[in-house]
Design a protein around this motif. Structure first.
Motif, PDB file in Angstrom:
ATOM      1  N   ILE A 187      -0.239   7.955  -6.231  1.00  0.00           N
ATOM      2  CA  ILE A 187      -0.817   9.200  -5.726  1.00  0.00           C
ATOM      3  C   ILE A 187       0.237  10.301  -5.636  1.00  0.00           C
ATOM      4  N   MET A 188       1.390   9.994  -5.021  1.00  0.00           N
ATOM      5  CA  MET A 188       2.409  11.021  -4.873  1.00  0.00           C
ATOM      6  C   MET A 188       2.927  11.486  -6.230  1.00  0.00           C
ATOM      7  N   TYR A 189       3.215  10.548  -7.134  1.00  0.00           N
ATOM      8  CA  TYR A 189       3.717  10.960  -8.443  1.00  0.00           C
ATOM      9  C   TYR A 189       2.680  11.777  -9.206  1.00  0.00           C
ATOM     10  N   THR A 190       1.420  11.328  -9.208  1.00  0.00           N
ATOM     11  CA  THR A 190       0.384  12.029  -9.967  1.00  0.00           C
ATOM     12  C   THR A 190       0.217  13.463  -9.489  1.00  0.00           C
ATOM     13  N   ASN A 191       0.220  13.672  -8.182  1.00  0.00           N
ATOM     14  CA  ASN A 191       0.062  15.028  -7.650  1.00  0.00           C
ATOM     15  C   ASN A 191       1.301  15.880  -7.880  1.00  0.00           C
ATOM     16  N   MET A 192       2.479  15.300  -7.736  1.00  0.00           N
ATOM     17  CA  MET A 192       3.708  16.065  -7.985  1.00  0.00           C
ATOM     18  C   MET A 192       3.837  16.409  -9.460  1.00  0.00           C
ATOM     19  N   GLU A 193       3.439  15.491 -10.338  1.00  0.00           N
ATOM     20  CA  GLU A 193       3.513  15.763 -11.775  1.00  0.00           C
ATOM     21  C   GLU A 193       2.503  16.828 -12.180  1.00  0.00           C
ATOM     22  N   SER A 194       1.306  16.774 -11.592  1.00  0.00           N
ATOM     23  CA  SER A 194       0.285  17.786 -11.906  1.00  0.00           C
ATOM     24  C   SER A 194       0.711  19.162 -11.415  1.00  0.00           C
ATOM     25  N   ALA A 195       1.448  19.211 -10.306  1.00  0.00           N
ATOM     26  CA  ALA A 195       1.913  20.494  -9.766  1.00  0.00           C
ATOM     27  C   ALA A 195       3.185  20.983 -10.445  1.00  0.00           C
ATOM     28  N   GLY A 196       3.736  20.209 -11.366  1.00  0.00           N
ATOM     29  CA  GLY A 196       4.945  20.607 -12.067  1.00  0.00           C
ATOM     30  C   GLY A 196       6.210  20.445 -11.261  1.00  0.00           C
ATOM     31  N   LEU A 197       6.167  19.652 -10.192  1.00  0.00           N
ATOM     32  CA  LEU A 197       7.343  19.472  -9.339  1.00  0.00           C
ATOM     33  C   LEU A 197       8.288  18.405  -9.853  1.00  0.00           C
ATOM     34  N   ILE A 198       7.790  17.489 -10.674  1.00  0.00           N
ATOM     35  CA  ILE A 198       8.626  16.396 -11.162  1.00  0.00           C
ATOM     36  C   ILE A 198       8.065  15.897 -12.486  1.00  0.00           C
ATOM     37  N   THR A 238       0.828  -1.207   0.000  1.00  0.00           N
ATOM     38  CA  THR A 238       0.000   0.000   0.000  1.00  0.00           C
ATOM     39  C   THR A 238       0.862   1.257   0.000  1.00  0.00           C
ATOM     40  N   THR A 239       1.927   1.254   0.789  1.00  0.00           N
ATOM     41  CA  THR A 239       2.835   2.406   0.821  1.00  0.00           C
ATOM     42  C   THR A 239       3.491   2.627  -0.533  1.00  0.00           C
ATOM     43  N   GLY A 240       3.981   1.551  -1.142  1.00  0.00           N
ATOM     44  CA  GLY A 240       4.589   1.677  -2.463  1.00  0.00           C
ATOM     45  C   GLY A 240       3.603   2.154  -3.508  1.00  0.00           C
ATOM     46  N   TRP A 241       2.366   1.648  -3.432  1.00  0.00           N
ATOM     47  CA  TRP A 241       1.330   2.077  -4.368  1.00  0.00           C
ATOM     48  C   TRP A 241       1.015   3.560  -4.211  1.00  0.00           C
ATOM     49  N   VAL A 242       0.946   4.033  -2.967  1.00  0.00           N
ATOM     50  CA  VAL A 242       0.683   5.460  -2.716  1.00  0.00           C
ATOM     51  C   VAL A 242       1.806   6.320  -3.276  1.00  0.00           C
ATOM     52  N   LEU A 243       3.047   5.891  -3.071  1.00  0.00           N
ATOM     53  CA  LEU A 243       4.187   6.668  -3.575  1.00  0.00           C
ATOM     54  C   LEU A 243       4.231   6.668  -5.106  1.00  0.00           C
ATOM     55  N   GLY A 244       3.985   5.511  -5.708  1.00  0.00           N
ATOM     56  CA  GLY A 244       4.090   5.404  -7.155  1.00  0.00           C
ATOM     57  C   GLY A 244       2.916   5.991  -7.916  1.00  0.00           C
ATOM     58  N   PRO A 260      -9.635  16.971 -12.782  1.00  0.00           N
ATOM     59  CA  PRO A 260      -8.170  16.849 -12.759  1.00  0.00           C
ATOM     60  C   PRO A 260      -7.731  15.472 -12.280  1.00  0.00           C
ATOM     61  N   LYS A 261      -6.722  14.929 -12.942  1.00  0.00           N
ATOM     62  CA  LYS A 261      -6.269  13.576 -12.567  1.00  0.00           C
ATOM     63  C   LYS A 261      -5.678  13.539 -11.174  1.00  0.00           C
ATOM     64  N   SER A 262      -5.155  14.687 -10.697  1.00  0.00           N
ATOM     65  CA  SER A 262      -4.656  14.731  -9.322  1.00  0.00           C
ATOM     66  C   SER A 262      -5.789  14.565  -8.323  1.00  0.00           C
ATOM     67  N   LYS A 263      -6.962  15.125  -8.637  1.00  0.00           N
ATOM     68  CA  LYS A 263      -8.129  14.969  -7.764  1.00  0.00           C
ATOM     69  C   LYS A 263      -8.622  13.524  -7.779  1.00  0.00           C
ATOM     70  N   VAL A 264      -8.583  12.905  -8.949  1.00  0.00           N
ATOM     71  CA  VAL A 264      -9.000  11.506  -9.055  1.00  0.00           C
ATOM     72  C   VAL A 264      -8.097  10.613  -8.218  1.00  0.00           C
ATOM     73  N   ALA A 265      -6.789  10.881  -8.269  1.00  0.00           N
ATOM     74  CA  ALA A 265      -5.847  10.072  -7.489  1.00  0.00           C
ATOM     75  C   ALA A 265      -6.044  10.281  -5.991  1.00  0.00           C
ATOM     76  N   LEU A 266      -6.386  11.500  -5.592  1.00  0.00           N
ATOM     77  CA  LEU A 266      -6.562  11.789  -4.170  1.00  0.00           C
ATOM     78  C   LEU A 266      -7.786  11.112  -3.577  1.00  0.00           C
ATOM     79  N   LEU A 267      -8.707  10.656  -4.416  1.00  0.00           N
ATOM     80  CA  LEU A 267      -9.894   9.987  -3.900  1.00  0.00           C
ATOM     81  C   LEU A 267      -9.549   8.715  -3.137  1.00  0.00           C
ATOM     82  N   SER A 268      -8.381   8.140  -3.411  1.00  0.00           N
ATOM     83  CA  SER A 268      -8.007   6.880  -2.767  1.00  0.00           C
ATOM     84  C   SER A 268      -7.344   7.072  -1.411  1.00  0.00           C
ATOM     85  N   ILE A 269      -6.853   8.272  -1.115  1.00  0.00           N
ATOM     86  CA  ILE A 269      -6.111   8.481   0.130  1.00  0.00           C
ATOM     87  C   ILE A 269      -6.976   8.281   1.367  1.00  0.00           C
ATOM     88  N   PRO A 270      -8.189   8.896   1.454  1.00  0.00           N
ATOM     89  CA  PRO A 270      -8.974   8.688   2.680  1.00  0.00           C
ATOM     90  C   PRO A 270      -9.367   7.239   2.911  1.00  0.00           C
TER      91      PRO A 270
END
Length: 589
Positions: free
Chosen positions: A244-255, A236-242, A340-350
């Motif tokens: 959710i974290m990547y999708t949000n960082m990519e959408s924000a232009g950080l990586i 689960t941790t690896g899935w979140v990093l690969g 936004p795809k970042s919002k879609v990815a965030l749906l899984s965090i809660p």
């Protein structure tokens, strides 16, 4: 002195029985009392008073001993703390390529990739459904000097790291680029992306087989149960990093995707090198003897030939067809409609803490002799929530503003429906895992469980591939360039409309969408196959439940002994054969 020794003997017996959850206090007194009384010479009052003091001593010792009997996790892990952390880290590495694989379809959806191509990319998840094929090889072939598990784990992780570093140099071209005023757009190369991520997940599945086996010998016998916790939390941790974290960082232009692959590649190579040097993999005294290749495949054949297995196979390969369309297409459709795809990815965090709490609560109901009862009640609700998902997609087309934003209450509704659907999903999976554990033959528990999990994974994958492929066939689009052309589109039996078209351009894929936009047009959907397929699949799911409800209720009533394939006597085999006719009605109504 003799009576003191007997008293100590009785106390010892009582402590042992109390620890094992055995006899009642009064029963212990009845057992130990006479032994004490027969050795005493005196009047009855003296005997009674000594008996009372004897009972009081029991109670006092019980109260004093009770805190010591409570299980202390920190003390249990004495000597295994580093091993647990290592397993948690290894499972986290395993979840990274899985999570990144889920992020790619969102990128492809932004590039207007056709759903036939998305169905092709869905094959990257199949290695985890097929690992039973090569798992016996991983378990049987190794270099003893280097270590039974490290012989496969170290090369697999090194290959993942090297592949990520190489892929980082080409992934931009594979994902494609949007057309600009000065540059021509590059369509995504879905075939190459599929091959790349299929290979990454193939190595991750091989690493999973090695880590699962290593966990059984790395931990002490009493701590082996913590391996499943490491598996769940790590993946689960690896899935979140690969994902959710990547999708949000990519959408924000950080990586960017190449930078993320480089970072992961370095992590894999550095940590694997340290593991190979500093962690020993020597067989312990309690390590179970591994079966050879031929013996393992013989056991698999016995499992397949079990008279009850055809029903189980039919159940596992078909029950997810009803939910496949809604669950595999909704996130892609939300991105397509402007969410936004970042919002879609965030749906899984809660849902991550909800999953943990929900699992603990439901374990009370799934640990008994009827674990699939929870499944039977969860499945109709899961179908109902899957019927609501197309409605959420439709609301996205209605509620989107001119600035391409959505009201906050829409995200609340989205989160609520997703949470309820995922809760039913967790309940069903927990029930199935408990059912697998109940029916698996203890003599070959690992092979039996892996076989059943493989069928369950295949039952998840093929409906998703089918839904992604078939929805493209029944979806009709046209390029609207402002030029009126008569294109008869049947909305009902006697109603046609005139739409705007641009020749043969039906907006099938990135190239045709870019061509349409280059002419100043836009793609318009005439028939949305997603709505049709989602509703039809859910209706099929309810029809399937007519058979499934009856079959599952009967299957979980079968005595666990009837599922055994090893060590059965001739009389048991004869009795099993006589009962075959009892289960024929599983195949029909």
């Amino acid at each position: 002195m003799d009576s003191e020794q007997q008293l100590l003997h009785c106390n010892t017996r009582h402590d042992s029985v109390q620890y094992l959850g055995g006899l009642d206090m009064n029963k212990n007194n009845i057992e130990c009392g006479p032994e004490f009384d027969n050795n005493e010479v005196g009047d009855s009052s003296k005997s009674n008073s000594e008996f009372d003091s004897f009972k009081d001593q029991f109670h006092s010792e019980e109260l004093l001993a009770e805190p010591k009997k409570k299980r202390n996790v920190w003390e249990d892990l004495q000597g295994d703390k580093l091993n647990v952390l290592l397993l948690l880290f290894l499972y986290t590495l395993q979840g990274l390529p899985i999570g990144l694989s889920e992020a790619i379809p969102l990128l492809l959806s932004n590039r207007n990739v056709a759903y036939e191509e998305q169905a092709k990319f869905n094959f990257v998840y199949y290695p985890f459904s097929m690992k039973l094929i090569w798992a016996p090889i991983v378990d049987s072939c190794f270099f003893a000097r280097f270590g039974r598990r490290k012989s496969w784990l170290v090369p697999a992780q090194c290959v993942i790291g090297v592949t990520m570093l190489i892929a980082s140099q080409y992934v931009d071209k594979l994902v494609g680029k949007e057309a600009t005023e000065t540059e021509i757009g590059i369509p995504p190369d879905v075939t190459s992306l599929t091959i790349m991520f299929f290979f990454l997940n193939l190595m991750a599945a091989t690493q999973d087989v090695a880590v699962d086996g290593w966990a059984l010998t790395m931990l002490k016998q009493g701590n082996v149960g913590y391996a499943s916790t490491c598996n769940t939390l790590g993946q689960t941790t690896g899935w979140v990093l690969g994902y959710i974290m990547y999708t949000n960082m990519e959408s924000a232009g950080l990586i960017t995707l190449p930078q993320f692959l480089i970072a992961l590649g370095v992590i894999f190579l550095v940590t694997t090198t340290l593991l190979a040097i500093f962690k020993s993999d020597k067989p312990g005294q309690g390590e179970e003897t591994c079966l050879g290749l031929v013996d393992t495949y013989k056991i698999l054949w016995k499992i397949i030939r079990h008279p009850l297995m055809p029903v189980v196979m039919l159940f596992l390969l078909t029950y997810k067809f009803g939910v496949a369309s809604s669950e595999s297409l909704t996130t892609l459709k939300l991105v397509e409609k402007g969410v936004p795809k970042s919002k879609v990815a965030l749906l899984s965090i809660p849902m991550i803490p909800v999953k943990i709490i929900f699992t603990l609560l439901l374990s009370i109901f799934t640990s008994g002799p009827r674990p699939m009862t929870v499944w039977l009640f969860a499945y109709p609700f899961r179908l109902l929530f899957c019927l609501l998902l197309p409605l959420l997609v439709y609301l996205a087309t209605v509620l989107i503003t001119d600035s391409e934003q959505f009201p906050d209450y829409y995200y609340v509704i989205l989160l609520a429906v997703f949470a309820l659907r995922l809760s039913t999903d967790y309940a069903m999976q927990l029930s199935i895992m408990a059912f697998f554990a109940r029916i698996s033959d203890p003599a070959i528990g690992g092979t039996y469980m892996t076989f059943l999990n493989t069928l369950n994974n295949l039952g998840t994958m093929w409906p998703r591939s089918f839904a992604l492929w078939f929805v493209a066939i029944i979806t009709n689009k046209v390029c609207d360039t402002g030029v009126i052309s008569s294109i008869p589109t049947t909305l009902s039996y006697n109603h046609t409309v005139t739409t705007y078209g641009a020749g043969d351009n039906v907006c099938a894929g990135t190239a045709e969408v870019d061509a349409c936009e280059a002419e100043g047009g836009s793609c318009r959907t005439i028939t949305e196959g997603y709505y049709i397929l989602s509703i039809v699949c859910c209706c099929v799911g309810y029809l399937w439940l007519v058979w499934g409800w009856r079959a599952i209720r009967q299957l979980q009533r079968v005595d666990p002994e009837q599922w055994r394939v090893v060590g059965k006597s001739r009389d048991q085999n004869k009795e099993s054969n006589e009962k075959k006719s009892k289960f024929k009605y599983f195949y029909c109504f």
